[in-house]
Design a protein around this motif. Structure first.
Motif, PDB file in Angstrom:
ATOM      1  N   LEU A 173     -83.870 -29.056  -6.615  1.00 42.73           N
ATOM      2  CA  LEU A 173     -82.532 -29.829  -7.131  1.00 42.73           C
ATOM      3  C   LEU A 173     -81.938 -29.819  -8.424  1.00 42.73           C
ATOM      4  O   LEU A 173     -80.655 -29.576  -8.787  1.00 42.73           O
ATOM      5  CB  LEU A 173     -82.151 -30.781  -5.353  1.00 42.73           C
ATOM      6  CG  LEU A 173     -80.833 -31.536  -6.170  1.00 42.73           C
ATOM      7  CD1 LEU A 173     -79.817 -31.144  -5.480  1.00 42.73           C
ATOM      8  CD2 LEU A 173     -81.251 -32.391  -4.911  1.00 42.73           C
ATOM      9  N   LEU A 174     -82.889 -30.768  -9.390  1.00 40.68           N
ATOM     10  CA  LEU A 174     -82.532 -31.184 -10.368  1.00 40.68           C
ATOM     11  C   LEU A 174     -82.263 -30.032 -11.334  1.00 40.68           C
ATOM     12  O   LEU A 174     -81.613 -30.689 -12.085  1.00 40.68           O
ATOM     13  CB  LEU A 174     -83.288 -32.249 -10.726  1.00 40.68           C
ATOM     14  CG  LEU A 174     -84.104 -34.200 -10.523  1.00 40.68           C
ATOM     15  CD1 LEU A 174     -85.053 -34.517 -11.228  1.00 40.68           C
ATOM     16  CD2 LEU A 174     -82.200 -34.475 -10.738  1.00 40.68           C
ATOM     17  N   LEU A 175     -83.119 -29.433 -11.425  1.00 40.25           N
ATOM     18  CA  LEU A 175     -82.647 -27.985 -11.916  1.00 40.25           C
ATOM     19  C   LEU A 175     -81.588 -26.834 -11.720  1.00 40.25           C
ATOM     20  O   LEU A 175     -80.420 -26.789 -12.867  1.00 40.25           O
ATOM     21  CB  LEU A 175     -83.878 -26.916 -11.435  1.00 40.25           C
ATOM     22  CG  LEU A 175     -85.487 -27.091 -12.516  1.00 40.25           C
ATOM     23  CD1 LEU A 175     -86.569 -26.615 -12.566  1.00 40.25           C
ATOM     24  CD2 LEU A 175     -85.489 -27.597 -13.725  1.00 40.25           C
ATOM     25  N   SER A 176     -81.528 -27.568 -10.108  1.00 40.49           N
ATOM     26  CA  SER A 176     -80.037 -26.890 -10.122  1.00 40.49           C
ATOM     27  C   SER A 176     -78.411 -27.176 -10.871  1.00 40.49           C
ATOM     28  O   SER A 176     -78.012 -27.170 -11.509  1.00 40.49           O
ATOM     29  CB  SER A 176     -80.144 -26.647  -8.732  1.00 40.49           C
ATOM     30  OG  SER A 176     -79.384 -27.131  -8.015  1.00 40.49           O
ATOM     31  N   LEU A 177     -79.025 -29.011 -10.431  1.00 41.14           N
ATOM     32  CA  LEU A 177     -77.872 -29.896 -11.204  1.00 41.14           C
ATOM     33  C   LEU A 177     -77.306 -29.637 -12.677  1.00 41.14           C
ATOM     34  O   LEU A 177     -76.984 -29.340 -13.599  1.00 41.14           O
ATOM     35  CB  LEU A 177     -78.130 -31.386 -10.778  1.00 41.14           C
ATOM     36  CG  LEU A 177     -78.202 -31.675  -9.793  1.00 41.14           C
ATOM     37  CD1 LEU A 177     -78.644 -33.052  -9.665  1.00 41.14           C
ATOM     38  CD2 LEU A 177     -76.822 -31.339  -8.779  1.00 41.14           C
ATOM     39  N   ARG A 178     -78.580 -29.037 -12.914  1.00 37.19           N
ATOM     40  CA  ARG A 178     -79.386 -28.933 -14.708  1.00 37.19           C
ATOM     41  C   ARG A 178     -78.041 -27.619 -14.693  1.00 37.19           C
ATOM     42  O   ARG A 178     -77.391 -27.692 -15.752  1.00 37.19           O
ATOM     43  CB  ARG A 178     -80.169 -29.103 -15.429  1.00 37.19           C
ATOM     44  CG  ARG A 178     -80.280 -28.571 -16.818  1.00 37.19           C
ATOM     45  CD  ARG A 178     -81.839 -28.302 -17.265  1.00 37.19           C
ATOM     46  NE  ARG A 178     -82.286 -28.646 -17.061  1.00 37.19           N
ATOM     47  CZ  ARG A 178     -83.782 -28.488 -17.467  1.00 37.19           C
ATOM     48  NH1 ARG A 178     -84.037 -27.245 -17.377  1.00 37.19           N
ATOM     49  NH2 ARG A 178     -84.993 -29.708 -17.321  1.00 37.19           N
TER      50      ARG A 178
END
Length: 297
Positions: A173-178
């Motif tokens: 999820l954090l990678l997709s937000l980035r």
């Protein structure tokens, strides 16, 4: 482009104890900043002052181009607190509806469903929160933080109640937000998680910034460790500059490892082991904290 978060010389004192002492940093859009430090270092206090939940004694904060004292600065901010609690008599979807209503924003049914899906609760929107495990409630907190499609997400220990699969979901999820150019401030005690997803790390100790920078800046150069025998002058020249401890050699990571190994074999060396190496973030964190305590006893 204006930084998503700009913090300058934040200070906070609770009676005789200084909780935060001159903390400054920025988070760019599309950047994940990891916040590390021991218990009581001031991490959560910094987050609460950023978001207007605690009044600073001094310092300035800008959120998405506005002073943090302006309520509009938090319209596009998603927040998962360390201590999350939700009304047990409400369903997961009703919790989202409540938070959307409190925010004053207009969020449709599809956005609520999407945020539940992102948090791994796609089929639990109609279930009452009272029947959720602590890990599921933390997933619901992630959905609350994401429901308004924020430009800045602040996560305070977001995986503390999650199992390994849940932690992997949060990493993804954090990678997709980035990728969507969302700025993320991540406070976590799980150093491995920070090392996997963060672009930069800030280490707090007793309210001060003990160190900050990108992972390569904090961890230093990558190295190659080789176990070799029959190392003559020609092979030794290939490993200069470097260090030697018996049969173990350590050199800066070369651009072409297979070519170096081939040259060593050609020079008559026998290669028994080759392994990449670099100090871990945990080792670096402990060293920084020890140095900080020695300098400020």
């Amino acid at each position: 482009m204006t930084a998503a978060v700009w913090v300058s010389h934040l200070r906070k004192r609770y009676r005789r104890r200084v909780a935060v002492d001159g903390v400054s940093f920025a988070v760019a859009r599309g950047e994940v900043l990891g916040l590390l430090g021991p218990n009581g270092a001031g991490k959560t206090t910094v987050i609460k002052m950023m978001l207007g939940l605690v009044r600073p004694d001094a310092g300035e904060v800008m959120l998405l181009g506005r002073p943090h004292t302006d309520p509009r600065s938090r319209e596009r901010v998603g927040y998962l607190p360390e201590l999350f609690r939700y009304q047990p008599w409400l369903t997961a979807d009703e919790v989202l509806r409540l938070h959307v209503h409190l925010s004053g924003l207009t969020i449709g049914d599809r956005d609520r469903r999407d945020s539940l899906a992102l948090a791994g609760l796609a089929d639990r929107g109609g279930d009452r929160v009272g029947g959720f495990s602590k890990g599921m409630q933390q997933r619901l907190g992630l959905a609350v933080a994401l429901v308004a499609r924020p430009d800045l997400v602040v996560l305070d220990e977001p995986t503390s109640a999650l199992d390994p699969l849940g932690r992997a979901d949060v990493r993804d999820l954090l990678l997709s937000l980035r990728e969507r150019q969302v700025a993320v401030l991540l406070n976590s005690h799980l150093i491995g998680e920070v090392e996997r997803v963060c672009d930069r790390v800030m280490i707090l100790d007793r309210g001060r910034v003990a160190a900050s920078g990108t992972l390569p800046e904090l961890l230093g150069r990558r190295e190659l460790r080789l176990t070799l025998t029959e190392v003559g002058p020609e092979a030794a020249a290939l490993l200069t500059p470097g260090t030697r401890d018996g049969d173990r050699f350590t050199v800066a990571m070369p651009p072409d490892v297979p070519a170096l190994i081939a040259d060593l074999v050609k020079a008559g060396a026998r290669v028994h082991a080759v392994e990449p190496a670099r100090v871990s973030l945990e080792e670096r964190l402990l060293a920084i904290l020890r140095t900080s305590h020695e300098e400020h006893p």
